[in-house]
Design a protein around this motif. Sequence first.
Motif, short mmCIF file in Angstrom:
data_model
loop_
_atom_site.label_atom_id
_atom_site.label_comp_id
_atom_site.label_asym_id
_atom_site.label_seq_id
_atom_site.Cartn_x
_atom_site.Cartn_y
_atom_site.Cartn_z
N GLN A 184 -7.64 -3.24 4.01
CA GLN A 184 -6.20 -2.77 3.63
C GLN A 184 -5.14 -3.61 3.94
OE1 GLN A 184 -5.69 0.62 1.88
NE2 GLN A 184 -7.91 -0.03 1.45
N GLN A 227 -14.91 1.19 -3.87
CA GLN A 227 -15.78 2.51 -4.01
C GLN A 227 -16.57 2.42 -5.10
OE1 GLN A 227 -12.95 5.59 -3.64
NE2 GLN A 227 -13.21 5.75 -1.52
N GLN A 239 -11.41 1.32 -16.85
CA GLN A 239 -10.48 1.49 -15.68
C GLN A 239 -9.26 0.46 -15.63
OE1 GLN A 239 -13.92 0.84 -13.02
NE2 GLN A 239 -13.34 2.70 -11.96
N THR A 284 0.71 -1.30 0.10
CA THR A 284 -0.12 0.09 -0.06
C THR A 284 0.87 1.22 0.02
OG1 THR A 284 0.09 0.07 2.44
CG2 THR A 284 -1.97 -1.18 1.39
N ARG A 320 -12.86 -1.57 3.91
CA ARG A 320 -13.83 -0.98 3.50
C ARG A 320 -14.94 -1.60 3.21
NH1 ARG A 320 -13.83 4.13 1.24
NH2 ARG A 320 -11.82 4.37 1.33
N GLY A 377 -4.71 0.27 -3.85
CA GLY A 377 -4.98 1.80 -3.54
C GLY A 377 -6.24 2.02 -2.24
N ILE A 378 -6.39 3.06 -1.95
CA ILE A 378 -7.38 3.28 -0.67
C ILE A 378 -9.01 2.88 -1.12
CG2 ILE A 378 -7.73 5.52 -1.26
CD1 ILE A 378 -7.06 4.10 2.27
N GLU A 379 -9.15 3.06 -2.50
CA GLU A 379 -10.50 2.68 -2.97
C GLU A 379 -11.15 1.21 -2.79
OE1 GLU A 379 -8.30 5.27 -6.00
OE2 GLU A 379 -7.70 3.63 -4.66
N GLY A 401 -8.20 -1.89 -6.41
CA GLY A 401 -8.77 -0.86 -5.76
C GLY A 401 -9.80 0.11 -6.54
N GLY A 430 -4.65 6.84 -3.18
CA GLY A 430 -5.33 6.66 -4.00
C GLY A 430 -4.67 5.70 -5.33
N LEU A 431 -5.11 4.91 -5.95
CA LEU A 431 -4.73 3.83 -6.77
C LEU A 431 -3.70 4.32 -7.79
CD1 LEU A 431 -4.27 0.81 -7.58
CD2 LEU A 431 -6.30 0.96 -8.96
#
Length: 357
Positions: free
Chosen positions: A180, A323, A222, A153, A276, A173-175, A215, A195-196
């Motif tokens: 995590q 997300q 994408q 990460t 998440r 990524g944080i998404e 992520g 972020g990714l």
Amino acid sequence: MSSALTDLCRYPIVQAPMAGGASGPELAAAVSEAGGLGFLAAGYKTAGGMYQEIKQLRGLTGRPFGVNLFMPQPAYADAAAVDVYRHQLAGEASWYDTPLGDPDSGRDDGYEAKLAILRDDPVPLVSFTFGCPTPAALSPLKRAGTLTVVTVTTPEEALAAQHAGADAVCVQGIEAGGHQGTHRDDPANDGGGIGLLALIGQVREAVPLPIVAAGGIMRGSQIAAVLAAGADAAQLGTAFLVCPESGANVLHKQAMTSPLFNRTELTRAFSGRPARGLVNRFMSEHGPYAPAAYPEVHHLTSGLRKAAAKAGDPQAMALWAGQGHRLARDLPAGRLVEVLAAETAAAGSALALRHPA
């Protein structure tokens, strides 16, 4: 992608190993058969359970696949904080008529036993989450012909993976939905993930290893974006969670696109480690007070989550989701791989037309 990893799949599409039942042999086989790379999640399973799933998967496909292991966790949780949380959950235990679990049920997830099986009966790829394995753990796998991937990460974690001898890194990524994969769970860093796209760039400059990007990825456009940013493949979890081959609870699948659950947050409420998921009652009520204590809190709440699922109540289930969850498509896994591959190719062609060499 490096030639060794390219040989594992026709398309740069990896199905994420989602622990807890979603990523079983049926899902992994369907993804691999369609040209992606299917994954078994060995987390929360016994070594024997993992071995049986590998046997089952081999009976469903002759194509390459991966197995994901959880790293053993250091014992740094505050026992007093865990005990306070236990008392805070007493009302939940009463409501769902189930006892709270034993927080001291184990920290290593059968890691050494699982490694021994994977050394003796090698699989094409093994990935590691929640830490970086030692060179002594990776070397025998490499000698057996197994490719190794470490979830990272930060660029610093990627450097650690390189020094340990990993063949590639999974850049998270944080998404991303679910936990995590940080190597060290530091509460001071809560909410400070990268972020990714930014993370791919940083890791690409830090290490020369192939990158699997993870992520929030739900569409082929994408996938094309992360490939253009420097990744060699994309890993998707939430996108595959709703497939009929996924072993996720039907309530979990329905929640992905339900108007009742319209956002995600990182929480420690269910496991004691940042993960998440869709915001529900349990997360809202207990997340602000949940201690940094993994896997103690995971063991503590395991029965509650199962009881809630049995009662048909998603408000106390861990509804892990990235997300991009609103973009989930209820397609068979093989068909989803085909659709994603076509979308990726179309996005790549469109980019080439806009920016000809």
